[in-house]
Write a protein that holds these residues in place. Sequence first.
Motif, PDB file in Angstrom:
ATOM      1  N   LEU A 185      55.715 -25.573  77.886  1.00 44.72           N
ATOM      2  CA  LEU A 185      55.530 -25.421  76.542  1.00 44.72           C
ATOM      3  C   LEU A 185      55.738 -23.782  76.294  1.00 44.72           C
ATOM      4  O   LEU A 185      55.418 -22.995  76.944  1.00 44.72           O
ATOM      5  N   PHE A 186      56.716 -23.677  75.287  1.00 43.29           N
ATOM      6  CA  PHE A 186      57.254 -22.218  75.018  1.00 43.29           C
ATOM      7  C   PHE A 186      56.296 -21.951  73.824  1.00 43.29           C
ATOM      8  O   PHE A 186      55.876 -22.713  73.079  1.00 43.29           O
ATOM      9  N   GLN A 187      56.341 -20.606  73.282  1.00 46.67           N
ATOM     10  CA  GLN A 187      55.644 -20.002  72.560  1.00 46.67           C
ATOM     11  C   GLN A 187      56.327 -20.223  71.044  1.00 46.67           C
ATOM     12  O   GLN A 187      57.576 -20.794  71.147  1.00 46.67           O
ATOM     13  N   ARG A 188      55.698 -20.655  69.915  1.00 41.80           N
ATOM     14  CA  ARG A 188      56.163 -20.974  68.632  1.00 41.80           C
ATOM     15  C   ARG A 188      57.040 -19.575  68.396  1.00 41.80           C
ATOM     16  O   ARG A 188      56.737 -18.473  68.585  1.00 41.80           O
ATOM     17  N   PRO A 189      58.136 -19.964  67.604  1.00 38.21           N
ATOM     18  CA  PRO A 189      58.885 -19.180  67.135  1.00 38.21           C
ATOM     19  C   PRO A 189      58.577 -17.938  66.305  1.00 38.21           C
ATOM     20  O   PRO A 189      58.834 -16.946  66.262  1.00 38.21           O
ATOM     21  N   PHE A 190      57.382 -18.433  65.626  1.00 36.03           N
ATOM     22  CA  PHE A 190      56.570 -17.462  64.594  1.00 36.03           C
ATOM     23  C   PHE A 190      55.026 -18.188  64.449  1.00 36.03           C
ATOM     24  O   PHE A 190      55.072 -19.379  64.386  1.00 36.03           O
ATOM     25  N   THR A 191      54.321 -17.264  64.107  1.00 40.97           N
ATOM     26  CA  THR A 191      52.963 -17.722  63.704  1.00 40.97           C
ATOM     27  C   THR A 191      52.248 -17.327  62.323  1.00 40.97           C
ATOM     28  O   THR A 191      52.155 -16.240  62.296  1.00 40.97           O
ATOM     29  N   PRO A 192      52.072 -17.968  61.242  1.00 40.80           N
ATOM     30  CA  PRO A 192      51.829 -17.606  60.256  1.00 40.80           C
ATOM     31  C   PRO A 192      50.539 -17.144  60.191  1.00 40.80           C
ATOM     32  O   PRO A 192      49.612 -17.368  60.893  1.00 40.80           O
ATOM     33  N   ALA A 193      50.099 -16.101  59.270  1.00 40.97           N
ATOM     34  CA  ALA A 193      48.807 -15.566  59.235  1.00 40.97           C
ATOM     35  C   ALA A 193      47.817 -16.494  59.007  1.00 40.97           C
ATOM     36  O   ALA A 193      46.786 -16.567  59.314  1.00 40.97           O
ATOM     37  N   ASP A 194      48.313 -17.733  58.193  1.00 39.10           N
ATOM     38  CA  ASP A 194      46.996 -18.559  57.612  1.00 39.10           C
ATOM     39  C   ASP A 194      47.173 -19.569  58.853  1.00 39.10           C
ATOM     40  O   ASP A 194      48.014 -20.210  59.488  1.00 39.10           O
ATOM     41  N   LEU A 195      45.593 -19.998  59.215  1.00 38.32           N
ATOM     42  CA  LEU A 195      45.466 -20.907  60.527  1.00 38.32           C
ATOM     43  C   LEU A 195      45.948 -22.140  60.172  1.00 38.32           C
ATOM     44  O   LEU A 195      46.665 -22.922  60.871  1.00 38.32           O
ATOM     45  N   PHE A 196      45.817 -22.548  59.119  1.00 35.31           N
ATOM     46  CA  PHE A 196      46.146 -24.085  58.585  1.00 35.31           C
ATOM     47  C   PHE A 196      47.858 -24.177  58.717  1.00 35.31           C
ATOM     48  O   PHE A 196      48.163 -25.121  59.059  1.00 35.31           O
ATOM     49  N   ALA A 197      48.358 -23.295  58.145  1.00 35.30           N
ATOM     50  CA  ALA A 197      49.805 -23.265  58.037  1.00 35.30           C
ATOM     51  C   ALA A 197      50.292 -23.287  59.527  1.00 35.30           C
ATOM     52  O   ALA A 197      51.376 -23.820  59.853  1.00 35.30           O
ATOM     53  N   SER A 198      49.729 -22.544  60.475  1.00 37.07           N
ATOM     54  CA  SER A 198      50.195 -22.392  61.917  1.00 37.07           C
ATOM     55  C   SER A 198      50.377 -23.604  62.629  1.00 37.07           C
ATOM     56  O   SER A 198      50.977 -23.813  63.353  1.00 37.07           O
ATOM     57  N   TYR A 199      49.542 -24.661  62.156  1.00 38.97           N
ATOM     58  CA  TYR A 199      49.641 -25.853  62.620  1.00 38.97           C
ATOM     59  C   TYR A 199      50.888 -26.762  62.436  1.00 38.97           C
ATOM     60  O   TYR A 199      51.117 -27.615  63.350  1.00 38.97           O
ATOM     61  N   PHE A 200      51.566 -26.170  61.450  1.00 35.38           N
ATOM     62  CA  PHE A 200      52.732 -27.206  61.223  1.00 35.38           C
ATOM     63  C   PHE A 200      53.946 -26.436  61.749  1.00 35.38           C
ATOM     64  O   PHE A 200      55.095 -26.936  61.869  1.00 35.38           O
ATOM     65  N   VAL A 201      53.763 -25.272  62.797  1.00 32.40           N
ATOM     66  CA  VAL A 201      54.760 -24.823  63.521  1.00 32.40           C
ATOM     67  C   VAL A 201      54.594 -25.132  64.714  1.00 32.40           C
ATOM     68  O   VAL A 201      53.576 -24.634  65.506  1.00 32.40           O
ATOM     69  N   PRO A 202      55.660 -25.904  65.311  1.00 31.15           N
ATOM     70  CA  PRO A 202      55.461 -26.491  66.909  1.00 31.15           C
ATOM     71  C   PRO A 202      56.064 -25.570  67.809  1.00 31.15           C
ATOM     72  O   PRO A 202      56.508 -24.587  67.660  1.00 31.15           O
ATOM     73  N   ARG A 203      55.512 -25.976  69.034  1.00 33.32           N
ATOM     74  CA  ARG A 203      55.872 -25.264  70.260  1.00 33.32           C
ATOM     75  C   ARG A 203      56.922 -26.203  70.801  1.00 33.32           C
ATOM     76  O   ARG A 203      56.828 -27.482  71.058  1.00 33.32           O
ATOM     77  N   PRO A 204      58.297 -25.676  71.327  1.00 30.86           N
ATOM     78  CA  PRO A 204      59.119 -26.346  71.969  1.00 30.86           C
ATOM     79  C   PRO A 204      58.737 -26.694  73.408  1.00 30.86           C
ATOM     80  O   PRO A 204      57.889 -25.909  73.820  1.00 30.86           O
ATOM     81  N   HIS A 205      59.324 -27.785  73.931  1.00 30.33           N
ATOM     82  CA  HIS A 205      58.653 -28.095  75.257  1.00 30.33           C
ATOM     83  C   HIS A 205      59.847 -28.719  76.143  1.00 30.33           C
ATOM     84  O   HIS A 205      60.954 -29.403  75.304  1.00 30.33           O
ATOM     85  N   ILE A 206      59.857 -28.566  77.304  1.00 31.62           N
ATOM     86  CA  ILE A 206      60.604 -29.361  78.446  1.00 31.62           C
ATOM     87  C   ILE A 206      59.892 -29.965  79.599  1.00 31.62           C
ATOM     88  O   ILE A 206      58.753 -29.272  79.824  1.00 31.62           O
ATOM     89  N   GLY A 207      60.290 -31.026  80.023  1.00 31.54           N
ATOM     90  CA  GLY A 207      59.639 -31.590  81.261  1.00 31.54           C
ATOM     91  C   GLY A 207      60.090 -32.656  82.068  1.00 31.54           C
ATOM     92  O   GLY A 207      61.371 -32.850  81.797  1.00 31.54           O
ATOM     93  N   GLY A 208      59.597 -33.101  83.171  1.00 30.11           N
ATOM     94  CA  GLY A 208      60.147 -34.223  83.698  1.00 30.11           C
ATOM     95  C   GLY A 208      59.017 -35.137  84.408  1.00 30.11           C
ATOM     96  O   GLY A 208      57.986 -34.512  84.523  1.00 30.11           O
ATOM     97  N   SER A 209      59.594 -36.263  84.849  1.00 29.17           N
ATOM     98  CA  SER A 209      58.539 -37.214  85.162  1.00 29.17           C
ATOM     99  C   SER A 209      59.193 -37.823  86.587  1.00 29.17           C
ATOM    100  O   SER A 209      60.326 -38.468  86.387  1.00 29.17           O
TER     101      SER A 209
END
Length: 200
Positions: A71-95
Motif C-alpha cells: 500500500l502506498f501513501q495517500r497523495p495528500f492528507t486533509p487536515a480534517d480527520l473525517f475528510a481524510s477517510y475519503f482519500v484512498p491509498r493506492p495498492h498493488i499485490g499478488g496471490s
Amino acid sequence: MRVPTVIATAFACCLGAGGASAADVGTTETPMPTPVGMRGGFLSEARFGVFSVDPFSEDGAQAAAVHGELLFQRPFTPADLFASYFVPRPHIGGSLDLDGGVSFAFAGLTWSVDLGPRVFVEASLGGALQETRASAFTDAGLEDGVAAGCGPSLRESASVGYRISDAWSFVASVEHLSNNGLCDTPTSMTNFGARLGYSF
C-alpha cells in the motif's frame, strides 16, 4: 552640535535599510509544503499472509494461496480527520495459489477508517489479472472448475485490522473476484485470509 546630527543621520539610514530588508523578505517566495501523506516516502505498508481459496465453492475444493500486498501513501492528507477517510491509498499485490490453481495480480484503491487507536476497517476496489488456465473459479455442474478465460476481472475486498504496535498490525480480509461478463463463462471467486502488516 555636529555629533547628534551625525548620529541622527546614521540612525535614519539604518531604519531605511531595515525597512528595505523587511520588504525584500516579504516578497520572497516560500516553497510549497510537502503533502503530509508523502513525507514518509511512497510506501505506506506491506502485508503478507495466507488465504483460503473459494472455500464455499460448488466442488468443495480446498486450496490455499500466499497473498502479498503493498500500500502506498495517500497523495495528500486533509487536515480534517473525517475528510481524510475519503482519500484512498493506492495498492498493488499478488496471490500465488499453492495447489496449482490460478494465481493473479491486482491493483486498486484502499479506504481506511479508524474505529479507535488500534482497531480499523478497510474497503478496497480495483481490478485483477489472473492466469487463463483451469482454476478454482467454479460453476454449477463443472466439478473441475472453469477456465478463468480472458484474464481480467474486478476485485473488491473488506478488512478488519488490529494494530499490535506502531509498526505491526493483524488484518483479516475477504476478497471477491468476478469477470462480470468479460469472459465467455461468468465466473466468480471469494477468498478469506489473514495477513500481517508492517507500516513504514
